[in-house]
Design a protein around this motif. Structure first.
Motif, mmCIF file in Angstrom:
data_model
loop_
_atom_site.group_PDB
_atom_site.id
_atom_site.type_symbol
_atom_site.label_atom_id
_atom_site.label_comp_id
_atom_site.label_asym_id
_atom_site.label_seq_id
_atom_site.Cartn_x
_atom_site.Cartn_y
_atom_site.Cartn_z
ATOM 1 N N LYS A 1 0.816 -1.210 0.000
ATOM 2 C CA LYS A 1 0.000 0.000 0.000
ATOM 3 C C LYS A 1 0.852 1.264 0.000
ATOM 4 C CE LYS A 1 -3.768 2.329 2.442
ATOM 5 N NZ LYS A 1 -4.641 2.343 3.628
ATOM 6 N N LEU B 1 -4.839 -6.483 -6.735
ATOM 7 C CA LEU B 1 -5.151 -7.515 -5.755
ATOM 8 C C LEU B 1 -3.953 -8.421 -5.485
ATOM 9 C CD1 LEU B 1 -8.654 -8.615 -7.140
ATOM 10 C CD2 LEU B 1 -8.122 -6.737 -5.560
ATOM 11 N N ILE C 1 -12.058 -4.000 -2.746
ATOM 12 C CA ILE C 1 -11.798 -2.960 -3.734
ATOM 13 C C ILE C 1 -12.792 -3.127 -4.881
ATOM 14 C CG2 ILE C 1 -10.107 -1.918 -5.291
ATOM 15 C CD1 ILE C 1 -9.331 -1.704 -2.367
ATOM 16 N N GLU C 2 -13.488 -2.058 -5.243
ATOM 17 C CA GLU C 2 -14.446 -2.114 -6.340
ATOM 18 C C GLU C 2 -13.732 -2.083 -7.691
ATOM 19 O OE1 GLU C 2 -17.557 -2.651 -6.415
ATOM 20 O OE2 GLU C 2 -18.192 -2.363 -4.334
ATOM 21 N N GLY C 3 -14.313 -2.782 -8.675
ATOM 22 C CA GLY C 3 -13.781 -2.781 -10.028
ATOM 23 C C GLY C 3 -14.097 -4.086 -10.728
ATOM 24 N N GLY D 1 -7.523 -1.001 -9.325
ATOM 25 C CA GLY D 1 -7.234 -1.806 -8.146
ATOM 26 C C GLY D 1 -6.214 -2.878 -8.434
ATOM 27 N N PHE E 1 -2.394 2.663 -6.899
ATOM 28 C CA PHE E 1 -3.794 2.299 -7.080
ATOM 29 C C PHE E 1 -4.293 1.605 -5.807
ATOM 30 C CE2 PHE E 1 -1.616 2.231 -11.150
ATOM 31 C CZ PHE E 1 -2.399 3.115 -11.896
ATOM 32 N N PRO E 2 -5.601 1.629 -5.549
ATOM 33 C CA PRO E 2 -6.123 0.972 -4.342
ATOM 34 C C PRO E 2 -5.754 -0.504 -4.302
ATOM 35 C CG PRO E 2 -7.797 2.376 -5.336
ATOM 36 C CD PRO E 2 -6.657 2.329 -6.308
ATOM 37 N N THR E 3 -5.475 -0.996 -3.111
ATOM 38 C CA THR E 3 -5.127 -2.402 -2.926
ATOM 39 C C THR E 3 -5.684 -2.870 -1.585
ATOM 40 O OG1 THR E 3 -3.275 -3.982 -2.966
ATOM 41 C CG2 THR E 3 -2.876 -1.859 -1.882
ATOM 42 N N PRO E 4 -6.189 -4.102 -1.484
ATOM 43 C CA PRO E 4 -6.817 -4.553 -0.237
ATOM 44 C C PRO E 4 -5.861 -4.525 0.948
ATOM 45 C CG PRO E 4 -7.352 -6.028 -2.046
ATOM 46 C CD PRO E 4 -6.280 -5.112 -2.550
#
Length: 297
Positions: A77, A215, A107-109, A213, A82-85
């Motif tokens: 992170k 993952l 994470i949505e996508g 996102g 980009f967003p990551t869980p």
């Protein structure tokens, strides 16, 4: 998919989640159908998910692994643009499910596909931004841990022989053997850098033509600087691979080693998942086709 696979049905998953994480007692819990091969995923409401390892392992070993993955997810992170869980907590093993498991943020996508954005320049540049950003992470004196891809190419000779032997009726094995004989001799491409280590379509989320996102960051750590370049052959057509290469400033040696790692991964996908996970098997075929476009053998 695996001979040592542990079954985890929705009713059991709901019971385990609600018993061990009572804050989710009134959240809807549903299974996700994915191309993943390592975990069964269950969504918890709109903000969380539970990951249950699919392959049986010793409880202590699994706990150590999941804690290491959680630490890697936290570290990822710091550097991922980009967003990551993020990890929320570890679930306990029970007689019904004999290993620990992990709850993480959602994470949505939409899951990326090999061809969905293969011709998108914008997506190519997002992928390049991801790879170059992760490389800036601090290795903190660590070295490649020796697990999986990311060290010496020739260390994978035995596995590649298994793949070739099991692919005789599926692929042009004679040509692919020759390709590996050339690629395995490539020298190191430079000092190890921080790497996601598994940038396949299933681990990338998109919206429109944008990456939104990333993952499965549990393996984030030092590796061959060429390793994350595999994403180019998994997800991009020839024109966009050139865009990606220019944006990452990959030299000839680094680019060819990236191709070697993509090839090593793809060869295992085609035959191993031919019946049990056709999506992953098809990814292997697609990646090999793209590699053969780029590599004259």
């Amino acid at each position: 998919m695996h001979s040592d696979q542990v079954r985890i049905e929705i009713d059991l998953a709901r019971d385990l989640i609600r018993d061990q994480f009572p804050q989710y007692e009134y959240q809807e819990i549903v299974p996700l159908v994915t191309a993943g091969t390592v975990n069964a995923i269950f969504r918890i409401g709109s903000k969380y998910a539970a990951r249950f390892p699919l392959r049986l392992m010793d409880q202590t070993q699994c706990t150590i692994l999941l804690r290491a993955e959680a630490a890697a997810m936290n570290e990822l992170k710091e550097y991922c643009p980009f967003p990551t869980p993020q990890p929320i907590g570890l679930g306990r093993p029970t007689p019904a499910y004999p290993m620990p498991w992990l709850v993480q943020s959602w994470i949505e996508g939409e899951t990326a596909t090999p061809n969905g954005l293969s011709g998108s320049t914008a997506f190519s540049l997002d992928l390049a931004r991801l790879v170059t950003s992760l490389r800036r992470g601090d290795v903190k004196g660590r070295r490649f841990d020796g697990r999986g891809r990311g060290g010496n190419l020739s260390d994978h000779d035995d596995w590649m022989e298994v793949c070739f032997s099991n692919s005789e009726d599926l692929l042009d094995v004679a040509r692919l053997r020759h390709l590996w004989a050339v690629l395995r001799e490539l020298p190191p491409a430079g000092s190890e850098v921080m790497s996601h280590k598994d940038l396949i379509p299933a681990n990338l989320l998109v919206q429109g033509e944008s990456l939104v996102g990333v993952l499965d960051g549990g393996s984030f750590g030092p590796a061959d600087p060429a390793l994350d370049l595999v994403v180019a052959w998994h997800l991009l057509d020839r024109t966009c691979r050139a865009v990606f290469r220019e944006a990452t400033q990959a030299g000839e040696l680094e680019w060819r080693r990236g191709a070697a790692w993509a090839f090593q991964q793809a060869m295992g996908l085609v035959w191993y998942y031919r019946v049990t996970n056709p999506t992953m098997s098809a990814l292997g075929r697609s990646t090999i086709s793209r590699l053969l476009e780029d590599l004259a053998v």
